[in-house]
Design an enzyme around this catalytic site. Structure first.
Site, PDB file in Angstrom:
ATOM      1  CB  CYS A 185      -1.619   0.006   8.321  1.00  0.00           C
ATOM      2  SG  CYS A 185      -0.564   1.435   8.493  1.00  0.00           S
TER       3      CYS A 185
ATOM      4  CD  GLU B 222       5.498  -1.059  12.996  1.00  0.00           C
ATOM      5  OE1 GLU B 222       4.332  -0.803  13.324  1.00  0.00           O
ATOM      6  OE2 GLU B 222       6.466  -0.799  13.725  1.00  0.00           O
TER       7      GLU B 222
ATOM      8  CG  ASN C 134      -0.415  -0.184   2.502  1.00  0.00           C
ATOM      9  OD1 ASN C 134       0.725  -0.637   2.631  1.00  0.00           O
ATOM     10  ND2 ASN C 134      -1.150   0.175   3.529  1.00  0.00           N
TER      11      ASN C 134
HETATM   12  P1  NAD Z   1       0.976  -9.265   3.139  1.00  0.00           P
HETATM   13  O1  NAD Z   1       1.201  -9.755   4.524  1.00  0.00           O
HETATM   14  O2  NAD Z   1       0.219 -10.126   2.211  1.00  0.00           O
HETATM   15  O3  NAD Z   1       2.394  -8.999   2.419  1.00  0.00           O
HETATM   16  C1  NAD Z   1       3.378  -8.178   3.003  1.00  0.00           C
HETATM   17  C2  NAD Z   1       4.748  -8.619   2.508  1.00  0.00           C
HETATM   18  O4  NAD Z   1       5.027  -9.924   3.016  1.00  0.00           O
HETATM   19  C3  NAD Z   1       4.864  -8.746   0.989  1.00  0.00           C
HETATM   20  O5  NAD Z   1       6.139  -8.301   0.582  1.00  0.00           O
HETATM   21  C4  NAD Z   1       4.712 -10.228   0.752  1.00  0.00           C
HETATM   22  O6  NAD Z   1       5.300 -10.659  -0.444  1.00  0.00           O
HETATM   23  C5  NAD Z   1       5.453 -10.774   1.958  1.00  0.00           C
HETATM   24  N1  NAD Z   1       5.135 -12.163   2.331  1.00  0.00           N
HETATM   25  C6  NAD Z   1       4.053 -12.911   2.013  1.00  0.00           C
HETATM   26  N2  NAD Z   1       4.189 -14.151   2.549  1.00  0.00           N
HETATM   27  C7  NAD Z   1       5.356 -14.152   3.243  1.00  0.00           C
HETATM   28  C8  NAD Z   1       6.043 -15.121   4.030  1.00  0.00           C
HETATM   29  N3  NAD Z   1       5.556 -16.346   4.218  1.00  0.00           N
HETATM   30  N4  NAD Z   1       7.214 -14.777   4.586  1.00  0.00           N
HETATM   31  C9  NAD Z   1       7.724 -13.539   4.418  1.00  0.00           C
HETATM   32  N5  NAD Z   1       7.133 -12.579   3.674  1.00  0.00           N
HETATM   33  C10 NAD Z   1       5.952 -12.890   3.108  1.00  0.00           C
HETATM   34  O7  NAD Z   1       0.335  -7.810   3.277  1.00  0.00           O
HETATM   35  P2  NAD Z   1      -0.229  -6.859   2.122  1.00  0.00           P
HETATM   36  O8  NAD Z   1      -1.507  -7.435   1.601  1.00  0.00           O
HETATM   37  O9  NAD Z   1       0.840  -6.506   1.162  1.00  0.00           O
HETATM   38  O10 NAD Z   1      -0.542  -5.531   2.970  1.00  0.00           O
HETATM   39  C11 NAD Z   1      -1.733  -5.328   3.667  1.00  0.00           C
HETATM   40  C12 NAD Z   1      -1.570  -5.564   5.157  1.00  0.00           C
HETATM   41  O11 NAD Z   1      -0.458  -4.826   5.650  1.00  0.00           O
HETATM   42  C13 NAD Z   1      -2.764  -5.086   5.950  1.00  0.00           C
HETATM   43  O12 NAD Z   1      -3.090  -6.029   6.938  1.00  0.00           O
HETATM   44  C14 NAD Z   1      -2.275  -3.789   6.589  1.00  0.00           C
HETATM   45  O13 NAD Z   1      -2.939  -3.422   7.769  1.00  0.00           O
HETATM   46  C15 NAD Z   1      -0.840  -4.126   6.834  1.00  0.00           C
HETATM   47  N6  NAD Z   1      -0.053  -2.894   6.965  1.00  0.00           N
HETATM   48  C16 NAD Z   1       0.382  -2.533   8.205  1.00  0.00           C
HETATM   49  C17 NAD Z   1       1.097  -1.353   8.369  1.00  0.00           C
HETATM   50  C18 NAD Z   1       1.582  -0.924   9.737  1.00  0.00           C
HETATM   51  O14 NAD Z   1       2.432  -0.028   9.790  1.00  0.00           O
HETATM   52  N7  NAD Z   1       1.102  -1.498  10.827  1.00  0.00           N
HETATM   53  C19 NAD Z   1       1.356  -0.537   7.270  1.00  0.00           C
HETATM   54  C20 NAD Z   1       0.890  -0.933   6.021  1.00  0.00           C
HETATM   55  C21 NAD Z   1       0.176  -2.119   5.882  1.00  0.00           C
END
Ligand code: NAD
Length: 490
Positions: free
Chosen positions: A294, A260, A158
């Site tokens: 988020c 996060e 995002n």
């Molecule tokens: P996601 O968890 O699907 O992916 C995040 C990252 O993790 C990507 O780079 C993905 O390729 C990687 N990933 C996927 N499987 C993995 C694994 N098994 N091991 C290691 N890495 C892996 O999240 P998304 O759909 O890209 O983002 C949305 C989520 O992120 C929402 O839940 C949102 O709330 C959260 N988010 C949190 C913050 C915060 O600061 N708290 C900020 C932005 C987004």
């Protein structure tokens, strides 16, 4: 391809100072019209190992001073500044946020790099007054901060520029080497950040070893499992969903972790506030980046005396948003990033309406609006057990839950497994103080929404929203360790 999308970009991975390809590649699409805007390599396990090994070697070889790390990050910020318009267009092409928001994110990314550069010069330790304990009066003791080694930076779709900058900037500031792994659907913008770092390394008068910063792309689980299994990775900084975060936490052994994660952030609107102003902010906080933020407003808790007034004002604000092509100047909100995200919002919306919530405005999606577009949608009569109240929607829904007193408001704010941020609109200082003390979240923001954030603020959730803090100074602390040096007087 959308007329205004960036020229097609077929990018490679940066490993040990070389741009390298992989046997397989993945297409990247523009969310608004589904056209292919570029492609990235799908890293093999061996390539991820190569990137970690290169980072490890570079860390051992690096003797950059704090001032040189400042120069590197500051020059990377200048490189990004020079490419600001181009990078914003790449961001809109792959992520789908309106160009105006993409420009805002690039601007924040520049500041995040500049703040990181400044923090490189502030790696302070602490003098420990030894005379505080009987028998040590003549002794001296202090701590000095040292880098950890190789830091893995895994980021979500995002905010692909600023969230990568939030990890890479502080990690380099603290003297570490980095392996970055951007989200699989929005990697092109993150790669541009690494290009800026590479250009900066060539520009400054310092010997920056190849491999100090690397970026690998492809499957999250392949990259993630390789990172987890490699001893040279000392720290993982992850931003993304709670499910993946818990998987990493369960398997990270002795590695340092910052997580996060997701949120279901409440914003409370009390009867003593300026309702129109609160409504403007709430709709902005719920619909920015089509709700894919988020700390967006996921739930609105309103005092029953002003419920009608607030709902009317929310409807006005939501209907005032222009939905459409993200490259058009007047567009306020565009599409969801992909089909999965879009379908999640549709499911939660339909289930919530079936459960009895009232659609006050919006509620249309797909079709003529655009394949993955969901209108800003105000829902009233939402109750805590409905899905829009219980789950992280990550879409442009504004679910309004009515409460009768402040005890209810606090109880409902805490009625979630998450605890990222919260907002409260009130003029009453005692109520504000109570919210600050009693809401279980990493941040409680008064007279604004949950999404209130500047990049140097400490930022990180409680409960299932995560572990540890970002925000430049706090990330630099996390990416370094305190070594104690003691001097004993004979
Ligand atoms: P996601 O968890 O699907 O992916 C995040 C990252 O993790 C990507 O780079 C993905 O390729 C990687 N990933 C996927 N499987 C993995 C694994 N098994 N091991 C290691 N890495 C892996 O999240 P998304 O759909 O890209 O983002 C949305 C989520 O992120 C929402 O839940 C949102 O709330 C959260 N988010 C949190 C913050 C915060 O600061 N708290 C900020 C932005 C987004």
């Amino acid at each position: 391809m959308s007329q205004q999308a960036a020229t097609r970009l077929d990018k490679q991975m940066l490993i040990g100072g070389e741009w390298v390809d992989a046997d397989e590649r993945t297409d990247i699409v523009h969310p608004y019209d589904g056209e292919v805007v570029g492609s990235i390599p799908k890293a093999s396990e061996q390539q991820v190992v190569d990137a970690i090994d290169a980072a490890d070697e570079a860390f051992e070889a690096s003797d950059l001073s704090a001032y040189q790390r400042y120069e590197l990050l500051s020059e990377a910020a200048r490189q990004l500044e020079d490419r600001a318009d181009e990078v914003a267009r790449i961001l809109t092409s792959e992520q789908g946020k309106p160009l105006s928001e993409a420009k805002g994110e690039v601007d924040r990314g520049i500041q995040t790099l500049d703040l990181s550069a400044e923090q490189a010069k502030r790696m302070f330790g602490e003098y420990v007054p030894m005379d505080a304990q009987k028998g040590f009066a003549k002794d001296h003791c202090f701590t000095q901060r040292e880098p950890l080694g190789v830091v893995a930076a895994i980021t979500p779709f995002n905010f692909p520029l600023n969230l990568m900058a939030h990890k890479v900037g502080p990690a380099i500031a603290a003297g570490n080497a980095v392996v970055g792994k951007p989200a699989s659907n929005t990697p092109l913008t993150s790669i541009a950040l690494f290009e800026c770092l590479e250009a900066a390394a060539e520009e400054i008068d310092a010997d920056v070893p190849d491999g100090l910063f690397n970026v690998v792309t492809g499957s999250g689980s392949t990259v993630g499992d390789t990172i987890l299994g490699h001893d040279a990775v000392e720290a993982i900084s992850f931003t993304g969903s709670t499910g993946v975060g818990k998987h990493l936490a369960d398997n990270s052994g002795m590695k340092e972790m910052t997580l996060e994660l997701g949120g279901n952030d409440p914003t409370i609107v009390w009867e003593d506030t300026d309702i129109e102003q609160a409504a403007e902010q709430v709709v902005g906080g719920a619909c920015s980046n089509a709700g894919q933020v988020c700390n967006s407003v996921e739930r609105v808790l309103v005092h029953e005396n002003v419920e009608d007034e607030l709902v009317d004002a929310l409807v006005d604000a939501a209907e005032g948003l222009t939905v459409g092509d993200p490259f058009e100047d007047d567009t306020d909100m565009a599409s969801m990033v992909d089909d999965e995200q879009f379908e999640t919002v549709v499911d939660i919306f339909e289930d919530t309406v079936d459960a009895g919530a009232t659609v006050e405005s919006g509620g249309n999606y797909g079709g003529e609006l655009g394949e993955r577009v969901f209108e800003p949608t105000v829902l009233s009569g939402v109750t805590p057990e409905m899905r829009a109240a219980r789950e992280e929607t990550f879409g442009p829904l504004v679910p309004v839950i009515t409460v009768s007193d402040f005890d209810d408001a606090i109880e409902e704010a805490n009625n979630t497994e998450y605890g990222l941020e919260a907002g409260l609109f009130t003029q009453d200082i005692d109520r504000a103080k109570r919210a600050a003390d009693e809401i279980e979240a990493g941040g409680v923001n008064i007279n604004t929404v949950s999404g209130f954030r500047a990049d140097h603020m400490p930022y990180g959730g409680f409960k299932d929203s995560g572990v540890g803090k970002e925000g430049i100074k706090y990330a630099v602390e996390h990416f370094s360790k305190a070594k104690l040096v003691g001097f004993h007087d004979g």
